[in-house]
Motif scaffolding. Structure first.
Motif, short mmCIF file in Angstrom:
data_model
loop_
_atom_site.label_atom_id
_atom_site.label_comp_id
_atom_site.label_asym_id
_atom_site.label_seq_id
_atom_site.Cartn_x
_atom_site.Cartn_y
_atom_site.Cartn_z
N ALA A 158 -72.90 11.64 13.58
CA ALA A 158 -71.73 11.47 12.36
C ALA A 158 -71.38 11.11 11.75
CB ALA A 158 -71.61 12.75 12.92
N ILE A 159 -70.72 10.19 12.14
CA ILE A 159 -69.82 8.65 10.89
C ILE A 159 -70.79 7.99 11.36
CG2 ILE A 159 -68.45 8.35 13.20
CD1 ILE A 159 -66.52 8.27 12.01
N SER A 231 -73.97 17.68 4.78
CA SER A 231 -74.48 17.20 5.73
C SER A 231 -75.03 19.11 5.82
CB SER A 231 -73.27 18.60 7.16
OG SER A 231 -72.95 16.54 7.98
N ASP A 275 -68.61 11.04 5.45
CA ASP A 275 -69.80 11.64 6.61
C ASP A 275 -69.12 12.92 7.66
OD1 ASP A 275 -71.90 11.61 7.94
OD2 ASP A 275 -71.96 9.63 8.89
N ALA A 276 -67.90 11.91 7.91
CA ALA A 276 -67.08 12.48 9.13
C ALA A 276 -66.66 13.85 8.95
CB ALA A 276 -66.02 12.02 9.97
N THR A 279 -69.30 16.89 8.42
CA THR A 279 -69.94 16.92 9.63
C THR A 279 -68.71 18.25 10.01
OG1 THR A 279 -71.00 15.31 10.27
CG2 THR A 279 -70.08 16.87 12.13
MG MG Z 1 -71.37 12.94 9.37
#
Ligand code: MG
Ligand code: AMP
Length: 328
Positions: A158-159, A231, A275-276, A279
């Motif tokens: 997820a990152i 996401s 990205d993180a 999510t």
């Molecule tokens: Mg992500």
């Protein structure tokens, strides 16, 4: 990833530096790297080897990667990719109240989104795996990772894609490149402005009901020094007896998220963070996610959700400016 992002790269032939575009496949998805460089140098080989190093470190698909070895509790020192991802993960885990939590790996696996087939998921099984989840069970000290419980396992999917984009960007900067746009499977980092003074433009595709229906972009954003990540579920889900299971797991419950949010695209100062957060916002859901973003100066987001009429609705955070294609 709900909508893929279309690059609107305009090449200006009569100018220097020259535009270079490199495309390929990595991490099971596509990447596209566009940058301006005085002599038009093509950095495909060093970028390839960076991707290889990256897979050797953070991929859970590679049994011999550093991450896989850590998950098997082999005695290893963490490397220069692992450390920044671990430290940023710890921060975002805290900030999001645990919505972003790379220790969900045992659950990701059991739900069939990791390296093994989907298990029969009874409430008891979910609870027993949930006991292994919690990023606070990990500690990095003197280059080694310590676990509160040996069964804790990591999943940086997820990152890591966003971080990989940042790593390629840092490499380009080390080569004197000032303006670039890097996309890996929908996760993007854009730095600098193009030689003609224009900012990078990124088209946003509006989703169709089914994953593969024809899609097109209607709106675009202009970015400078921003990361962007999406996401969402419509391309990665499992259908079991007509029920769709998301690949995003809610670390509070142990179950795949199941709410009206279809996708979230997040703008942040770098791609790893975007990205993180993307999510995490998928886990939080629409209302909590919108509140989270509106409270943050450094984040903007674009939410797509199913509304009561069965149509798709949108929420665009207050600092985000969308341009219409018709204005081009
Ligand atoms: Mg992500
Ligand atoms: P992304 O596409 O960036 O949202 O990442 C989704 C992937 O991250 C999933 O396929 C899982 O491998 C992993 N994952 C699922 N749920 C979480 C979560 N709550 N926190 C961190 N990683 C997760």
């Amino acid at each position: 990833m709900l909508f893929s992002l279309v690059l609107l790269a305009c090449s200006s032939l009569d100018r220097h530096p020259q535009m270079v575009n490199i495309r390929g496949v990595v991490f099971g998805t596509y990447y596209s790297i566009t940058y301006y460089e005085e002599e038009g140098r093509v950095f495909d080989h060093p970028i390839d080897s960076l991707f290889k190093d990256f897979n050797q470190s953070l991929s859970f698909y590679h049994p011999e990667s550093l991450l896989s070895r850590i998950n098997r509790n082999e005695e290893v020192n963490v490397d220069h990719f692992f450390k920044p991802v671990f430290l940023r993960s710890a921060e975002i885990y805290e900030e999001t109240g645990g919505a972003f939590d790379p220790t969900v790996f045992p659950l990701v696996n059991a739900w069939g989104f990791g390296v093994s087939a989907r298990e029969e998921m009874t409430p008891e099984r979910v609870d027993s795996l949930l006991a292994l989840v919690g990023f606070h069970k990990l500690r990095l000290s003197d280059g080694q990772l310590f676990k509160e419980d040996d069964r804790v396992q990591l999943d940086f999917n997820a990152i890591a894609k966003g971080y990989a984009a940042d790593v390629i960007g840092a490499f380009l900067e080390s080569q004197g490149v000032e303006a670039y746009l890097i996309e890996i499977g929908g996760d993007i980092i854009a730095r600098g402005v193009k030689p003609d003074g224009n900012r990078w433009r990124i088209g946003l595709e509006i989703p169709a009901a089914d994953a593969l229906d024809g899609q097109d972009w209607e709106y675009y954003v202009e970015v400078e020094d921003r990361g962007l990540a999406t996401s969402g579920d419509y391309r990665r889900y499992q259908e079991v007896e007509g029920v769709r299971y998301s690949h995003t797991i809610n670390p509070a419950t142990g179950y795949p998220v199941d709410h009206s949010l279809v996708s979230v695209s997040v703008f942040a100062p770098d791609a790893m963070s975007a990205d993180a957060y993307a999510t995490a916002l998928m886990v939080m859901g629409k209302e909590a996610g919108i509140r989270f973003v509106e409270d943050r100066e450094d984040l903007e987001a674009y939410f797509i959700f199913g509304n009561d009429e069965g149509d798709l609705g949108y929420y665009i955070s207050s600092g985000l400016v969308l341009f219409s294609r018709e204005d081009l």
